[in-house]
Design a protein around this motif. Structure first.
Motif, PDB file in Angstrom:
ATOM      1  N   LEU A 232       0.836  -1.209   0.000  1.00 48.94           N
ATOM      2  CA  LEU A 232       0.000   0.000   0.000  1.00 48.94           C
ATOM      3  C   LEU A 232       0.867   1.254   0.000  1.00 48.94           C
ATOM      4  O   LEU A 232       0.553   2.241  -0.686  1.00 48.94           O
ATOM      5  N   ARG A 235       2.297   1.817  -3.426  1.00 48.96           N
ATOM      6  CA  ARG A 235       1.314   2.351  -4.363  1.00 48.96           C
ATOM      7  C   ARG A 235       0.905   3.781  -4.043  1.00 48.96           C
ATOM      8  O   ARG A 235       0.230   4.429  -4.853  1.00 48.96           O
ATOM      9  N   THR A 237      -1.177   4.502  -1.591  1.00 45.44           N
ATOM     10  CA  THR A 237      -2.566   4.471  -1.112  1.00 45.44           C
ATOM     11  C   THR A 237      -2.654   5.137   0.258  1.00 45.44           C
ATOM     12  O   THR A 237      -1.971   4.722   1.191  1.00 45.44           O
ATOM     13  N   HIS A 239      -3.572   5.760   3.877  1.00 47.52           N
ATOM     14  CA  HIS A 239      -4.111   4.921   4.944  1.00 47.52           C
ATOM     15  C   HIS A 239      -3.260   5.112   6.185  1.00 47.52           C
ATOM     16  O   HIS A 239      -2.141   5.632   6.126  1.00 47.52           O
ATOM     17  N   ALA A 334      -4.020  -5.924  -1.206  1.00 48.98           N
ATOM     18  CA  ALA A 334      -3.776  -4.496  -1.420  1.00 48.98           C
ATOM     19  C   ALA A 334      -4.840  -3.894  -2.342  1.00 48.98           C
ATOM     20  O   ALA A 334      -5.310  -2.767  -2.117  1.00 48.98           O
ATOM     21  N   ASP A 335      -5.241  -4.635  -3.367  1.00 46.49           N
ATOM     22  CA  ASP A 335      -6.300  -4.146  -4.263  1.00 46.49           C
ATOM     23  C   ASP A 335      -7.591  -3.897  -3.490  1.00 46.49           C
ATOM     24  O   ASP A 335      -8.254  -2.861  -3.660  1.00 46.49           O
ATOM     25  N   ALA A 338      -7.179  -0.953  -0.952  1.00 48.16           N
ATOM     26  CA  ALA A 338      -7.079   0.317  -1.669  1.00 48.16           C
ATOM     27  C   ALA A 338      -8.436   0.761  -2.204  1.00 48.16           C
ATOM     28  O   ALA A 338      -8.794   1.950  -2.130  1.00 48.16           O
ATOM     29  N   LEU A 342     -10.311   4.279  -0.887  1.00 45.63           N
ATOM     30  CA  LEU A 342     -10.601   5.384  -1.802  1.00 45.63           C
ATOM     31  C   LEU A 342     -12.088   5.577  -2.054  1.00 45.63           C
ATOM     32  O   LEU A 342     -12.467   6.491  -2.799  1.00 45.63           O
TER      33      LEU A 342
END
Length: 386
Positions: A232, A235, A237, A239, A334-335, A338, A342
């Motif tokens: 994460l 990427r 992301t 958090h 992670a997908d 994420a 979002l």
């Protein structure tokens, strides 16, 4: 036979000296059985200062601390003469064992010798533990030992049908019954969310808190959790990680997730507040048989990302109350996280759906199923000697 005719000897490796989901479930079960008129006596190792008061009459069984990092847990050496005398005086007509340890094996042997009905409950996927300590080759051996253990009882209580199928796939021939788990809906509720408490940990109101809840031991999937957090970060992301719990792997885990907020061990209403203050609950563990923490997160209105394993399958409706991902699929986890991080509306929708489903899980109903299984075993004369 009626509930008041039952005399149940319950054997536990840890009834109340260290708090965990399994022994809390056992204490709630004993409370329910006592309320229904069942006579119960518990046999377990004890310590001078247990984690919480025991429900029911508790008899100490001599035990030694486990070696290494797990010294807070104790391993009973069997059934010494003093305990056997107490057991004979109690004269149970049903023995319930909750762990496949030395004490559980000795209790089953005692029951078989004396023609006493015997029930086992399954709380932990012990056969998965070796993989977290570089001993994966031992898993088939562990499965064979567990198969023998569960084939020596008259009924196995499993948290869900998937685990029953796994046992039967190993070669367990004993009938199974489902003993699910309940949740305290007064404690675990969306209303317990507390932004001020989050701020005290350095988590902003607009930050997405990805939570871990549980004992900090490697078999809870801490390595996978850390790898996903690293992904994460890679990427970008947005958090924050919120960790609820303590354990021997805390320092190792803190090194792996250096930006995490560690809230420590929480209990009671403080635990309910901590869970409701998460935005996403991430549970990569595959050692769970049910996943009490997953149910608690759902009751608190928190969407769940979890391993597609026994602790979550059947509890989480994939894409509705949370997301199921193949175990150890770092990119897949992670997908999922994420996407939720979002999408505020998706988080709220999954949280509401999870809270609605969790409302079905109530301890009185859940524990009555155990009493029904006891009576079926007794009335069906399933117990055999030998």
């Amino acid at each position: 036979m009626q509930p008041s005719d039952l005399r149940v000897a319950l054997f536990s490796g840890n009834y109340n000296y260290v708090r965990d989901g399994a022994n809390q479930a056992l204490n709630l079960l004993v409370g329910h059985l006592l309320n229904r008129g069942v006579t119960v006596r518990i046999y377990s190792p004890t310590v001078p200062k247990p984690a919480f008061p025991a429900t029911g009459d508790l008899v100490d069984v001599p035990a030694l601390p486990l070696p290494g990092e797990r010294g807070e847990y104790r391993l009973a050496r069997g059934l010494p003469a003093r305990v056997k005398r107490d057991l004979a005086a109690f004269a149970p007509n049903l023995i319930h064992v909750s762990a496949p340890d030395i004490l559980g094996h000795r209790a089953i042997s005692y029951a078989r010798r004396h023609g006493i009905a015997r029930v086992a409950s399954l709380h932990t996927r012990f056969e998965t533990y070796p993989r977290y300590y570089g001993l994966r080759l031992l898993e088939p051996f562990a499965e064979r030992l567990l198969t023998r253990f569960y084939n020596r009882v008259d009924r196995v209580l499993v948290p869900g049908t998937m685990l029953g199928d796994i046992l039967h796939g190993w070669g367990v021939r004993t009938p199974t019954s489902v003993w699910s788990r309940g949740v305290d809906h007064d404690r675990f509720s969306p209303a317990k969310r507390d932004l001020a408490w989050r701020r005290s940990l350095g988590i902003g109101d607009d930050e997405v808190a990805v939570g871990f809840l549980g004992r900090l031991v490697k078999e809870k999937g801490l390595d996978v959790f850390a790898d996903v957090v690293a992904e994460l970060r890679r990427r970008g992301t947005p958090h924050r990680v919120l960790v609820i719990g303590e354990g021997p792997a805390r320092d190792w885990f803190a090194d792996q997730v250096p930006d995490a907020a560690f809230a420590g061990f929480q209990t009671g209403d403080g635990l309910g507040r901590a869970v409701a203050s998460m935005d996403v609950f991430f549970n990569p563990s595959v050692t769970e048989t049910f996943g009490n923490v997953t149910l608690e997160a759902m009751a608190a209105g928190v969407p769940v990302v979890a391993a597609r394993a026994t602790g979550a399958v059947g509890l989480i409706d994939d894409g509705v109350t949370g997301v199921l991902v193949a175990p150890r699929d770092v990119a897949g986890y992670a997908d999922a996280i994420a996407a939720l991080a979002l999408d505020h509306d998706a988080r709220r929708g999954m949280g509401r759906a999870g809270c609605h489903k969790a409302a079905r899980y109530r301890w009185d109903t859940i524990n009555e199923a155990v009493l029904v299984a006891y009576l079926e075993v007794m009335n069906g004369s399933e117990a055999t000697g030998g």
